[in-house]
Design a protein around this motif. Structure first.
Motif, PDB file in Angstrom:
ATOM      1  N   PRO A 280       5.345  80.949 -83.766  1.00 51.64           N
ATOM      2  CA  PRO A 280       5.162  79.492 -83.670  1.00 51.64           C
ATOM      3  C   PRO A 280       6.427  78.746 -84.094  1.00 51.64           C
ATOM      4  N   VAL A 281       6.614  77.579 -83.518  1.00 55.38           N
ATOM      5  CA  VAL A 281       7.793  76.765 -83.839  1.00 55.38           C
ATOM      6  C   VAL A 281       7.357  75.483 -84.522  1.00 55.38           C
ATOM      7  N   THR A 282       8.277  74.863 -85.231  1.00 55.95           N
ATOM      8  CA  THR A 282       8.013  73.616 -85.933  1.00 55.95           C
ATOM      9  C   THR A 282       8.559  72.435 -85.138  1.00 55.95           C
ATOM     10  N   THR A 283       8.212  71.238 -85.582  1.00 60.98           N
ATOM     11  CA  THR A 283       8.776  70.054 -84.936  1.00 60.98           C
ATOM     12  C   THR A 283      10.289  69.995 -85.123  1.00 60.98           C
ATOM     13  N   ASP A 284      10.768  70.483 -86.269  1.00 60.31           N
ATOM     14  CA  ASP A 284      12.224  70.532 -86.474  1.00 60.31           C
ATOM     15  C   ASP A 284      12.878  71.466 -85.462  1.00 60.31           C
ATOM     16  N   ASP A 285      12.198  72.571 -85.141  1.00 53.67           N
ATOM     17  CA  ASP A 285      12.735  73.492 -84.133  1.00 53.67           C
ATOM     18  C   ASP A 285      12.827  72.801 -82.773  1.00 53.67           C
ATOM     19  N   VAL A 286      11.781  72.071 -82.411  1.00 54.46           N
ATOM     20  CA  VAL A 286      11.766  71.384 -81.115  1.00 54.46           C
ATOM     21  C   VAL A 286      12.876  70.332 -81.065  1.00 54.46           C
ATOM     22  N   ILE A 287      13.016  69.565 -82.121  1.00 54.38           N
ATOM     23  CA  ILE A 287      14.059  68.539 -82.166  1.00 54.38           C
ATOM     24  C   ILE A 287      15.449  69.175 -82.093  1.00 54.38           C
ATOM     25  N   ALA A 288      15.626  70.294 -82.780  1.00 55.49           N
ATOM     26  CA  ALA A 288      16.916  71.005 -82.706  1.00 55.49           C
ATOM     27  C   ALA A 288      17.183  71.488 -81.286  1.00 55.49           C
ATOM     28  N   GLY A 289      16.135  71.916 -80.576  1.00 54.63           N
ATOM     29  CA  GLY A 289      16.295  72.326 -79.189  1.00 54.63           C
ATOM     30  C   GLY A 289      16.748  71.181 -78.306  1.00 54.63           C
ATOM     31  N   PHE A 290      16.152  70.006 -78.513  1.00 57.42           N
ATOM     32  CA  PHE A 290      16.596  68.833 -77.755  1.00 57.42           C
ATOM     33  C   PHE A 290      18.067  68.522 -78.052  1.00 57.42           C
TER      34      PHE A 290
END
Length: 398
Positions: A280-290
């Protein structure tokens, strides 16, 4: 004064996938051997010359194309004004494992929103068919070499995927640039009526946004592979390598959030979740991906727009944890300043009386994907001035 150089621009695209991913629509289809595939694509922008990009990128053996043609599609699988496609001057070609294969350019004046028919003959068995699944434009399989048939033969059967075909480029009459939309099923057009071109990127092109290329994959994620390579993994191939690229619209992250928050048990999502490896990923992971996507695009001088993540309560993918994460990521998309513009699709689709749900008339019945009306609303909400040549050429925000 020197005239500006006119270069090739992508006018249509479909991101390649393995046939073993997602819906697996080819599983029950007869083997592709000694058959002709006839497929219809609708261009977004027009030009005076055309080239077609075939693909064996997920193939496990070399792909032989015995003959290929392109012309204007007629209702019911017919075709007119065909041109023979060649490859370095030859009418047949073998495409190596893992490779694309662009055709030679042909003179074929095409207008914006023109529907093309592309036929290719496969004399040998295709062991692993690189495809795009699902397909929302009807195509056909015809026994034998039928690339020159002007009408659809009676023994044709429906082809359930977009097969071995990934792009069409045109040489426009004036300098132009492409807008690539990269995302998941909501970008792909899942839930819309087949053969109507009602994905929101296609509707955006119909509104006059110019060359708009849909690189959505149903079930796709931003960070991890699963159904198709992750957006981060395919960004160079599907976005940055696009001829004439001027702008990218990123519409992803919802599947990362929903799948990460889904319970890992024997519930109704258990079999579905098996298609999505990775922790699972976190919101910080998603934001870092963006942030990674923005940085990679800016290195190429490309504008980056983003859509907010629309609601999905009522679907099997919903959880309160996913809803909280969606709000956190959307707040960053709107206010973080990373993007050159934000398309607030959450605001367009959410039910004013129940903001965690899509408006009843805007979803296809599953509370997750758009209806035709829902996708029209998304396309209508976009400010077309964002895609004007002067805006893209000016590269604001860099």
């Amino acid at each position: 004064m020197t005239e500006p150089e006119i270069s090739w621009v992508r006018s249509w695209g479909a991101s390649p996938q393995s046939p073993d991913e997602g819906l697996r629509s080819l599983d029950s289809h007869p083997p592709l051997a000694d058959v002709t595939l006839r497929q219809v694509v609708r261009l977004s922008g027009g030009g005076r010359r055309v080239r077609v990009r075939f693909t064996n990128e997920f193939g496990t053996t070399p792909l032989t194309i015995g003959a290929a043609r392109v012309g204007f599609a007629l209702p019911g699988g017919g075709v007119r004004d065909e041109r023979v496609l060649t490859f370095s001057g030859a009418t047949a070609v073998t495409v190596p494992v893992g490779a694309p294969m662009p055709s030679d350019p042909v003179d074929l004046p095409v207008s914006a929103l023109a529907e093309l028919s592309i036929s290719l003959y496969l004399p040998e068995r295709v062991e692993t068919c690189t495809c795009h699944d699902p397909v929302l434009d009807t195509g056909w399989t015809i026994p034998g070499d039928a690339v020159a048939a002007s009408a659809l033969p009676p023994d044709a059967t429906v082809l359930p995927v977009r097969a071995l075909l990934s792009a069409v480029d045109v040489l426009p009459g004036a300098p132009a640039s492409a807008v690539v939309v990269v995302g998941d099923s909501r970008t792909d057009g899942a839930g819309s009526t087949p053969d109507t071109h009602h994905s929101w990127p296609e509707l955006l092109a119909a509104r006059g946004a110019g060359f708009v290329v849909n690189q959505g994959i149903s079930g796709n994620r931003l960070l991890n592979d699963g159904i198709g390579p992750a957006v981060l993994a395919r960004f160079d191939r599907d976005v940055l390598a696009t001829p004439g690229l001027g702008c990218v619209v990123v519409s992803a992250g919802g599947n990362d959030i929903a799948i990460s928050a889904a319970p890992r048990d024997d519930g109704p999502m258990a079999d579905f979740l098996k298609m999505f490896p990775g922790a699972p990923v976190t919101t910080d992971d998603v934001i870092a991906g963006f942030r990674q996507l923005v940085a990679r695009a800016r290195e190429r001088g490309v504008l980056v727009y983003a859509t907010t993540i629309a609601p999905f309560e009522g679907s099997e993918a919903y959880s309160t944890a996913a809803e909280a994460a969606r709000h956190e990521v959307n707040a960053w998309i709107r206010t973080g300043g990373a993007f050159d513009a934000v398309l607030d699709f959450d605001a367009v689709w959410r039910d004013p009386d129940h903001p965690s749900r899509i408006r009843a008339d805007f979803h296809s019945g599953d509370h997750l994907h758009g209806s035709d009306a829902g996708y029209r609303a998304l396309a209508a909400s976009v400010d077309l001035s964002l895609f004007e040549p002067a805006v893209i050429a000016g590269k604001p925000g860099r």
